[in-house]
Enzyme design. Structure first.
Site, PDB file in Angstrom:
ATOM      1  N   PRO A  71      55.212 -62.064 -21.278  1.00 13.18           N
ATOM      2  CA  PRO A  71      54.976 -63.215 -21.414  1.00 13.18           C
ATOM      3  C   PRO A  71      53.772 -63.640 -20.777  1.00 13.18           C
ATOM      4  O   PRO A  71      53.536 -63.226 -19.648  1.00 13.18           O
ATOM      5  CB  PRO A  71      56.256 -64.028 -21.022  1.00 13.18           C
ATOM      6  CG  PRO A  71      56.746 -62.962 -19.834  1.00 13.18           C
ATOM      7  CD  PRO A  71      56.700 -61.592 -20.630  1.00 13.18           C
ATOM      8  N   GLU A  72      52.965 -64.468 -21.415  1.00 14.11           N
ATOM      9  CA  GLU A  72      51.650 -65.220 -20.614  1.00 14.11           C
ATOM     10  C   GLU A  72      51.932 -66.509 -20.318  1.00 14.11           C
ATOM     11  O   GLU A  72      53.083 -67.119 -20.389  1.00 14.11           O
ATOM     12  CB  GLU A  72      50.596 -65.254 -21.666  1.00 14.11           C
ATOM     13  CG  GLU A  72      50.184 -63.438 -22.174  1.00 14.11           C
ATOM     14  CD  GLU A  72      48.915 -63.445 -23.003  1.00 14.11           C
ATOM     15  OE1 GLU A  72      47.952 -64.565 -23.099  1.00 14.11           O
ATOM     16  OE2 GLU A  72      48.904 -62.445 -23.687  1.00 14.11           O
ATOM     17  N   LYS A 109      51.591 -66.565 -14.383  1.00 11.81           N
ATOM     18  CA  LYS A 109      52.682 -66.110 -14.785  1.00 11.81           C
ATOM     19  C   LYS A 109      54.060 -66.217 -14.140  1.00 11.81           C
ATOM     20  O   LYS A 109      55.128 -65.633 -14.548  1.00 11.81           O
ATOM     21  CB  LYS A 109      52.310 -64.855 -15.437  1.00 11.81           C
ATOM     22  CG  LYS A 109      51.168 -64.888 -16.333  1.00 11.81           C
ATOM     23  CD  LYS A 109      50.880 -63.258 -16.607  1.00 11.81           C
ATOM     24  CE  LYS A 109      49.511 -63.368 -17.475  1.00 11.81           C
ATOM     25  NZ  LYS A 109      49.129 -61.801 -17.723  1.00 11.81           N
ATOM     26  N   ARG A 138      43.617 -51.697 -23.536  1.00 17.51           N
ATOM     27  CA  ARG A 138      44.436 -52.795 -24.265  1.00 17.51           C
ATOM     28  C   ARG A 138      43.502 -53.146 -25.464  1.00 17.51           C
ATOM     29  O   ARG A 138      42.368 -53.036 -25.667  1.00 17.51           O
ATOM     30  CB  ARG A 138      44.133 -54.108 -23.620  1.00 17.51           C
ATOM     31  CG  ARG A 138      44.978 -54.188 -22.292  1.00 17.51           C
ATOM     32  CD  ARG A 138      45.001 -55.501 -21.675  1.00 17.51           C
ATOM     33  NE  ARG A 138      45.999 -55.365 -20.211  1.00 17.51           N
ATOM     34  CZ  ARG A 138      46.152 -56.447 -19.539  1.00 17.51           C
ATOM     35  NH1 ARG A 138      45.731 -57.683 -20.056  1.00 17.51           N
ATOM     36  NH2 ARG A 138      46.745 -56.385 -18.359  1.00 17.51           N
TER      37      ARG A 138
END
EC number: 3.2.2.23
Length: 293
Positions: free
Chosen positions: A2-3, A58, A283
């Site tokens: 989750p961001e 976060k 990424r």
């Protein structure tokens, strides 16, 4: 993982049920998650009143009446489930089946709310990559997880002037600079790709090369703020394992302009290009080479 928008969505979902409530007891069903739980975790929380729920980057923060704070991270698959009489009134109706699998319920907070109603807040985490740690009174901002975090990309805290100062002299690519949590706290791969597309900037361009162009810096700052605000309003991206506090899936992913759209037409009506994918620092980066320069 989750961001920032996902964590903020969880905070807002938990807030009405936790703020002002008293912790009656805590069920701790295992000794550790990613890290070991603090010593006497359940005992130290029993009887405490929850003053406020916060967020830093976060991380979810829970502030108690004795000055103690909990720092929580959702890891790869962590989620909170709310069980309360009026919980059905929240979006999503608590119907997400995975969140109801009690096999992975690792922590259960039994609460007495200020209106006298009870509630259970259940932390579920199949992969056990999340964690809950303590920050003692007065030590939250200096906690090792938080003390080196950069500016928050929400509200008016992030401006073109701030970005220019952060990027000055940096040879790293723009995407790498935006993902550096020491510069800007809470941005992740998804929203960096989206913000760079909105700003029309190549993710491979050196950050320092645009630091002196204030119009470009203002455009990028505005793109970051808007993509984060819209993602929060939409309930986060909900990719892979992420779910909201109420068990409902978010829907910002339906608004992605480049992320996960390799080979598809660019959504800039004036462009006509195609979304490409490259790998940067391990990424995936999604961008349009035609309109991001």
């Amino acid at each position: 993982m989750p961001e920032l928008p996902e964590v903020e969505t969880v905070r807002r979902g938990l807030q009405p049920f936790m703020e002002g409530a008293t912790v009656v007891r805590v069920e701790q069903n295992r000794p550790d998650l990613r890290f070991a739980f603090p010593e006497n975790f359940a005992e130290r929380l029993s009887g405490r009143r929850i003053e406020a729920l916060g967020r830093r980057a976060k991380y979810l923060t829970v502030h108690l009446d004795d000055g103690l704070s909990i720092i929580s991270h959702l890891g790869m698959s962590g989620s909170f489930r709310i069980e309360a009489e009026d919980a059905q009134g929240l979006p999503g109706g608590f119907h997400h089946e995975r969140s109801k699998n009690s096999l992975h319920d690792h922590v259960v907070f039994h609460l007495m709310r200020s209106d006298g109603a009870s509630a259970r807040i259940i932390y579920n985490d199949p992969r056990r990559f999340g964690f809950m740690l303590f920050a003692e009174k007065g030590a939250l901002e200096e906690h090792p997880l938080l003390k080196d975090l950069g500016v928050e990309p929400t509200g008016n805290l992030l401006s073109g002037e701030v970005l220019a100062a952060l990027f000055k002299g940096r040879r790293t690519p723009l995407k790498a600079a935006l993902l550096d949590q020491r510069l800007i706290a809470g941005l992740g791969n998804i929203y960096v790709c989206e913000a760079l597309w909105r700003a029309g900037l190549s993710p491979m361009r050196a950050a320092g090369s645009v630091a002196g162009e204030m119009d470009v810096m203002e455009r990028l700052a505005g793109a970051i703020r808007s993509v984060i605000a819209q993602a929060i309003a939409a309930g986060g991206s909900s990719l892979k394992d992420y779910i909201q506090a109420d068990g409902a899936l978010g829907y910002f992913q339906h608004s992605f302009s480049v992320y996960g759209r390799e080979g598809k037409p660019c959504r800039n009506p004036a462009c006509g290009g195609t979304v490409e994918r490259v790998v940067q620092s391990g990424r995936s980066t999604f961008f349009c080479a035609s309109c991001q320069t």
